[in-house]
Design an enzyme around this catalytic site. Structure first.
Site, PDB file in Angstrom:
ATOM      1  N   CYS A  86       1.070  -1.400  -0.062  1.00 46.34           N
ATOM      2  CA  CYS A  86       0.098  -0.167   0.306  1.00 46.34           C
ATOM      3  C   CYS A  86       1.118   0.967   0.084  1.00 46.34           C
ATOM      4  O   CYS A  86       1.926   1.536   0.808  1.00 46.34           O
ATOM      5  CB  CYS A  86      -0.879   0.443   1.045  1.00 46.34           C
ATOM      6  SG  CYS A  86      -1.833   1.249   1.568  1.00 46.34           S
ATOM      7  N   CYS A 126      -0.775   3.779  -6.362  1.00 40.74           N
ATOM      8  CA  CYS A 126      -1.848   3.051  -5.137  1.00 40.74           C
ATOM      9  C   CYS A 126      -1.898   1.491  -5.971  1.00 40.74           C
ATOM     10  O   CYS A 126      -1.599   1.538  -6.845  1.00 40.74           O
ATOM     11  CB  CYS A 126      -2.763   4.278  -6.140  1.00 40.74           C
ATOM     12  SG  CYS A 126      -3.874   3.082  -4.433  1.00 40.74           S
TER      13      CYS A 126
END
Length: 258
Positions: free
Chosen positions: A74, A183
């Site tokens: 992440c 992302c």
């Protein structure tokens, strides 16, 4: 040197499976445990303190499962919490951050775009990275709403097309030749993004680089699994259907509370 303990991977939801796929492809004999913290997605809108607390919670669960290495799949958790995680635990951590370096290095126009979460773009680590490339114009765009749509399984929805078009149009206008996906959810949008971007614009994500770094750490410090083949384990703390679907229903996904 062999080490049959699993590799732990966590993300704020299903997006980090794009990283898991690269790791699994490069290291198919390694046992992997994936945590999808979808209940708390997206991390990108949370405070640094909240992101650190969630990253600690996920790490402790993976350590209870005896993981030998943890991949923070992440961008927001990496850029906001990896320093704290490395200080707090002995296990090696591999983070994921936007691939600004290859984009800035190879750009002919010296103009690149980055699509990322608010949490990543606001982070100290991201700002330190971009400072190194003063000669490159970096056009930043927060991907408001994209993670939620992906988490809901609405990857090919008209709403997704509309959002992506509005985010990418100014970058195309500014003459970018590289788009960095900041992302781990966003690689699932590449087919959609390709329909919007002109063909000459390259798309870069971090998955392959993270897999190679994982391989390197296992080789140099921890040891590879001696197993012939292992079945990956996936956990989520919300409805397992979306995670199962993104994994093409090839693997069992278990819902647990964490």
């Amino acid at each position: 040197m062999h080490n049959d303990q699993p590799i732990g991977i966590f993300d704020s939801g299903i997006g980090g499976t794009s990283i898991w796929k690269e790791i699994h492809h490069l290291l198919p004999n390694e046992k992997t445990i994936y945590l999808a913290d979808s209940k708390n997605a997206p991390y990108g809108q949370k405070s640094k303190e909240e992101i650190i607390a969630l990253s600690i919670k996920n790490t402790e669960l993976l350590l209870k499962m005896n993981c030998k290495l943890i991949v923070v799949a992440c961008n927001t958790a990496t850029t906001n919490a990896i320093r704290e995680l490395r200080e707090k635990y002995d296990v090696p951590f591999i983070g994921i951050e936007p691939a600004i370096k290859p984009a800035a290095t190879h750009s002919k126009t010296q103009i690149i775009g980055i699509l990322a979460t608010q949490g990543t773009l606001n982070s100290e680590l991201f700002n330190k990275t971009t400072e190194k490339y003063q000669d490159t114009k970096i056009i930043e765009q927060v991907g408001h709403g994209l993670v939620q749509l992906i988490e809901n399984g609405d990857i090919n929805s008209p709403e997704m097309t509309q959002l992506l078009t509005s985010y990418l149009a100014p970058m195309i206008e500014a003459n970018i030749d590289y788009l960095v996906l900041g992302c781990s959810h966003y690689p699932y949008l590449i087919p959609q993004i390709k329909k919007i971007l002109p063909e000459h614009i390259h798309i870069i994500d971090s998955g392959e680089a993270v897999a190679k770094q994982t391989q390197k750490i296992l080789q140099e410090k921890i040891g590879f699994s001696s197993a012939e083949k292992t079945e990956p384990i996936f956990y989520t703390n919300t409805d397992s259907k979306v995670l199962s679907k993104i994994l093409e229903n090839k693997y069992t996904v278990e819902k647990i509370d964490f």
